[in-house]
Enzyme design. Sequence first.
Site, PDB file in Angstrom:
ATOM      1  N   GLY A 228       0.840  -1.196   0.000  1.00 32.14           N
ATOM      2  CA  GLY A 228       0.000   0.000   0.000  1.00 32.14           C
ATOM      3  C   GLY A 228       0.871   1.240   0.000  1.00 32.14           C
ATOM      4  N   ASP A 229       0.595   2.164   0.886  1.00 31.68           N
ATOM      5  CA  ASP A 229       1.349   3.404   0.913  1.00 31.68           C
ATOM      6  C   ASP A 229       2.444   3.389   1.973  1.00 31.68           C
ATOM      7  OD1 ASP A 229       0.541   4.813  -1.213  1.00 31.68           O
ATOM      8  OD2 ASP A 229      -1.011   5.953  -0.179  1.00 31.68           O
ATOM      9  N   ALA A 230       2.842   2.207   2.399  1.00 31.24           N
ATOM     10  CA  ALA A 230       3.913   2.135   3.389  1.00 31.24           C
ATOM     11  C   ALA A 230       5.261   2.237   2.689  1.00 31.24           C
ATOM     12  CB  ALA A 230       3.817   0.826   4.156  1.00 31.24           C
TER      13      ALA A 230
END
Lengths: 347, 608
Positions: free
Chosen positions: B223-225
Amino acid sequence: MAKKENMFEISAGEPVGVIAAQSLGEPATQMVLKAFHFAGLKSEIATAGLPRFVEIVDAKKKPATPFTYIAVDKSIAKDEQKLIRLAKKISEIKVSDISRRIVEEFSKGTIILRLDFEKLEANELTAKVVASKIEKLTKLSCTLEGMDVRITAGTRNIKQIRNMAVQLNKMTINGIDGAGRAAVREDPKTKELQLITDNSSLSGLLDVEGIDAYNIYTNDIFEEYRVFGVEAARNAIITELEKLLHESEISVSRRHLELLADAMTADGDVKNVGRRGLSGEKESVFARAAYEETVKHLINAAAFGESDPMQGVTENILMGKQIMLGTGRVELAVKKEDIAKSKKEKK
Amino acid sequence: MAKNEEKCIVYMNGRILGYVKDGVAYANEIRKGRRNGLLSGEINVSYVNKLNEVHINADSGRVRKPYIIVEDGKSKLTEELLVKLRNKEIDFGYLIRRGIIEYLDAEEEENTDVAMKESDITKNTTHLEVDPAGIFGFTLSTAPYLEHNSAPRHGMSANFIKQSQGVFATNFNLRFESRSYVLFYPQAPLVQTSVYKSVGMQRHPSGQNFVVALSTYYGYNMGDAVVVNKAAVDRGLGRSMYYKMYADEERRYPGGQKDSFKIPPATAEGYLGEHAYAKLGDDGLIEPETKVLEGDVLIGKVAPPRFLEESIGESGLQEKLRDDSSVLKPSENGVVDSVIVTESTGATRVVKVRVRGLRVPEVGDKFASRHGQKGVIAYVVPQEDMPFTEQGVVPDLLLNPHGIPQRLTFGHLLEELAGKSAAMTGKIVDGTAFTGKGSDRVEEYGKILESFGFNKMGNETFYDGITGKRFKATIFNGLVYYNRLYHMVSNKLQVRSKGPVQILTHQPTEGKARQGGLRFGEMERDVLVGYGASLLVKERLLDQSDKGTVLVCKNCGNIGYRDYIKRVDVCPICGGSDLAAVEISYAFKLLLDEIKSMHIFPKIKMKG
């Protein structure tokens, strides 16, 4: 086999209503985004997505886009010309569809209906036919003056004449009351010809010669309720919801829809899910007050000296009691003290 | 009205000024006057075709933008003038005075046909954009390659740039902002824009050039990690200082009373205990460079009591005092950076204490590139476990490649490539929007990379830091300017087991500042009900919230009380003494009280 069946059985105290509500409510939130994604043929643009969902659940008296599919007798099913003729016969034409204007002459006590020649042509009607039809329906004398129909109202009362003019505008000249416009179309599945109308009037249609009364479908739940009764309405709610969810590519177990439809039709009447329907008829004062119109429910309860049986979920949470669902459903039939007491008595 | 049907109404600042016959000609006349200096350049006029009206606007508050005037299909900003402009013989003001450039407001823009480029000019063109990149706002214009990003990302990008930590002012050491963030080693971006340069942002930048590889890392950057290199963090990557200011004032009260800064006496109302004041100096103020923890007093202050009666003590001489010290907020800690004592306009003493805390990037901190690509650190990887190139380069940050195609932020990739080439040549690259074709740029940077022995597309062979195995695929990597945003976990983290409750409802408080809990709302309740977990519902909504025990009269169903002197239960309504202790939600007791206030008499009937 029996074991497998038992696996699917719902346990006692399972909060099926809450689960049904969540199972329907979650996809409904997703439908907000998809509402405008469906399009079809011109005649088939029906309300879909969330607006339609709301319409069904709120038990609206008339859908925003009502329609009826009418299958025809096998004898004429292949003959498109005959079907077109049948469609013309059914198609509802109102005075307002063929007139330009209605002039009220209050001083003379007459109403003049100015017909539109082009519109008459389009509907294959003549001024003469219209005039005789109006005469038949209103039982007032009509005279034809070119494209004008002069109707003698027989009164000079302004209010009566105005009412007459309004009614005249809504008068059906041809076709079946409330049936709407009919057209011929091909069933996309069976490839058979059938009729489609943009309104619903089952009671009128059932008597028409040449149509197959066993294969009429309408999306108007209340029309089905009026003509066929609650059971039909319940099934209509389920089929409509199933169709809607299928179109939106959402899969919800049919049991949830059945439960919803059952709850809506349990009283022999189609009720909505809301303040004037299911929620408004809850037994508990607190549960009703917690939903909408708090003050109204409390004051009425006071005026009639109501007492709350405290059997539902909302009111028990409100008070801080254990809810009577799930693990809270079960109770000891015999209390410990009673056993001790009976033992003592035996001795 | 019929009289004016053919006449065109003229509005001046929204009021009718009069009528003209030909609105278009009239508006053009005004424009002509504005261009040759007869009228003020701040006037805007527009002809509204739909209504046949002329609107003249000369009031304040209109947003206006400069355009080059085009006449007879030719830009008025000629080559000749451009040369003069370059030689600094003339300036921008000259162009405005000479009617070469004019400012238009939103309404007048409706009457124009603006060409983006000089080559786009047609017969009907009235204006020319000064620079096509002018469609972007100020903040966004500091980001490069905007024309390669999707529009929704632009809005996000501008927001992130505003939230970035940097050097907000070079005199930050002398300032007492209520809270501020200063980045340790700010760098000017390797890829800059003309706006970035012209406003002098290089002198106080707000980010750093990260070596970024587009690679997954054992599922840690889903994801946006993002995953960051621990060695890089230890070297100062993204490190910043957080300053928070506490201020207090010696207020004067009517009646001659006054607050005073000092260590409160143990007799003061609301005394926090000796240990809380341990770090204060004799003047009641904390010393600079003292380590402070949650609950420590920073400014000791005593105030006169809130109500008048209390001030007259029994002895009549000693006044009762109230402790009104400033305490370090819960879950905060740091070092006292600076303490100042000044005077307010009301001639009262004012103390300001600035506490600083180190903010080393950690799991949960937020970073963003200038392309609306945000990410939260999910893992700080030891350098030896990071993937590395053949040359031994270890990336600072690993970005999940799945985040690029869906969001259409190709500017990010282009910046990566440009950043890499800029790092090799040591020359800053210009990335102003609409100044070059994307494919040309890729070629240009690719050539530079090739000349340094790199793959021209920016791909490199990587080795897994854990297994040492070579990755089958080559990995795209380069340098991207990243901003550290001020959303940091250490300032947001919050826990509660037991804590303060609201006075009215006896329910737990809300919000971090009040040590509050997280709301267990209606929908959460429905979930538990759906599981049939009846006792769990009760625990959440009663036992761990506003449980209370009340005495209910068995006779009349009203709430009574216990008279501890006579040692009996009392029902104030029927006077009975047979009451039962019942556990109910305090909110329900409140509901009963409110129902009573509307003249409804509720009674509790009990089983048995």
